[in-house]
Design an enzyme around this catalytic site. Sequence first.
Site, short mmCIF file in Angstrom:
data_model
loop_
_atom_site.label_atom_id
_atom_site.label_comp_id
_atom_site.label_asym_id
_atom_site.label_seq_id
_atom_site.Cartn_x
_atom_site.Cartn_y
_atom_site.Cartn_z
CE LYS A 1 -4.19 1.85 2.06
NZ LYS A 1 -3.86 3.26 2.00
NE ARG B 1 -9.74 9.89 -2.67
CZ ARG B 1 -10.90 9.29 -2.40
NH1 ARG B 1 -11.33 8.32 -3.16
NH2 ARG B 1 -11.61 9.65 -1.37
CE LYS C 1 -4.11 3.24 7.32
NZ LYS C 1 -4.05 4.33 6.36
CB CYS D 1 13.64 38.96 22.24
SG CYS D 1 12.17 38.54 23.18
CB CYS E 1 8.11 35.31 23.76
SG CYS E 1 8.92 36.93 23.60
#
Length: 669
Positions: free
Chosen positions: A116, A137, A313, A410, A425
């Site tokens: 796949k 698609r 999967k 800074c 910050c």
Amino acid sequence: MDAQTAKAQIEALRTELEKHNHAYYVLVEPTISNNEFDLKMRHLEELEKAFPQFEDPNSPTRRVGSDLNKAFEQVAHRYPMLSLANTYNEGELREFASRASRLLPGAEFEYVCELKFDGTAIALRYQNGRLAQALTRGDGTQGDDVTDNVRTIKSIPLVLQGEGWPDDFEIRGEIFMPHASFERLNREREARGESLLANPRNAAAGALKQQNSREVGRRGLDCYLYYLLGENLPADGHCENLENARRWGFKIPEQTRKFKRFDQVLEFIAHWDKERDHLPFDIDGIVIKINDLGQQRQLGFTAKTPRWATSFKFKAERVATRLLSIDYQVGRTGAITPVGNLQPVFLAGTTVKRASLHNADQIAALDLRVGDLVYVEKGGEIIPKVVDVDWDARPEGSKPVEYISECPACGTPLSREAGEAKHFCPNTWACPPQIMGKMEHFIGRRAMNINAGESTVQQLFEAGLARDVADLYQLATSQLERMERFGEKSAQNLVESIAQSKTVPFERVLFALGVRHVGETVAKRLAKSLHDMDTLQAASLEQLTQIEEVGETIAKSILEYFNEPRNQELVRRLQAHGLQMRLSQEQLEAKSETLKGKSLVISGSFEKFSRDQIKELIEQHGGKNVSSISKNTSYLVAGDSIGPSKLEKANKLGIPILSEAQFLDLIGQ
Ligand code: IVH
């Protein structure tokens, strides 16, 4: 040379060069040296230039792409492009096989197992043996026509070899970015100071949608094909058809196997779960298909997926490595993200050197320490995540991480609001990464769409030419030309692109400002309800919270933004430069409340308007676009070649179906 001879030579060269391309990119067995190949290519180019009457979009010379920018045309798919069901364990996979047996009692199946591929799906149409069209698609019913871009992918045949191909057929597959291309691109981007590509899948999809096909050609895409569709396919089996397609010159995966027994399928899966690391590209699972086309037809489709195929999967992979040090990044809103520098480690195909550590709480929860053995997982993001720590493997004498209390850029003391996971910050106006981050957001494609990258922003900022976004509108080509990496042409392009952005509609200007919590949708809502910047600036908390999708957090953030004199000044300067600070007359006139409170689904392709235009109309008339049909849907606007499953679902739920004309009637157009 006379035209007749030229034609013969051109044709011979084209055939020969395509053969060499196939040998090099598909078979990976070069038949000629690069040098010889280049010489022949140049010869062909010269002939084509001298005899333009023999032009052909499928000539191998066209594989370099063109510098023309073009938006993509949307074209309806001849066969809807469906996706696959997913299974995650043996039980679910067995259920796939037993459903097939239940539906076809007594049938014997041959299972085809394929990798796949983790890329982006493509549908290629060949007519009379020549590449005619390539569609993405899209939404499954229609996709973008990316034919010019696809021609630059050298393993895709432009003209077929051999014989036996149907006059008109479609072949589908996956365009992907091999690891080697992905890593090369990211190295180049890093060197140019540009943001990195998240993963090969996004990189492939992004590359394919580039508007400049020459640029697509540079991205090193590849394509495997795995599915043939058409009326007169040569064989009755999926595998056998693909074997034919291989002879026609297509790149068909070599790993595909056909099995009779289910346990062989499981073995195949286990094998590739282990071996996938060694592949030169990403896969995210295994696809299992029933081979016989007759059986496929009998099994058919559910609303979304075939019953003759499914996917298995793999689980996200995780590896262990050492945490070497921690950096802190400052985003455009001032949010601080801790990032771990890792002992480089190979994970699912690429080398990982950095991983997100989320925030201070997450670091404390894991009791994370520099020197620790950490577990890293890859998600969809640019940098992977540290998900766990092996406390037993901790080096002696390690100390808990002391989270920073000052901004690394800074030096301002960080603040942390109640309920916020992140430190911030607060030096919004002078902290360099915040300023540059805001500029990058401002020029983004979905905001002002100014053609410049991260490195240009940094260059302009550091040279003092642009200290905020309004400064951009004062840039002169003469100033830019004096800077490194700028030439006459690029300076001119940038200034033009900035000027062009003055036509960007009000809602996008609003989004570009980067007011916290004001994303694209909220910006649209605000613009639609309040019409212009002055009204927005004067709006009260009550007025704001009455607007759909604007809650208290958003409303407060808007008030806070416009209460700040420096923001008022910035907006005033942008206004003076001529940016759109109100809805256009057109936008105002188009507006009605006809579709207020209604949810509409659109599907198929339309005659008078594009899908995006229809969606726009729906919004302009107060309606909401939703992507799938449910009982809450008010209307289905159905165009040509709409999928049968959508119609069926709408009918079942009793949802009114409108044609394009009926829809336009409804909104009084
Ligand atoms: S067959 C109707 N085979 O996975 C069946 N798809 O989750 C059509 N994919 O949209 C798909 N490798 O983009 C098929 N060997 C393979 C595949 C594959 C990757 C993708 C494809 C599809 C998605 C479904």
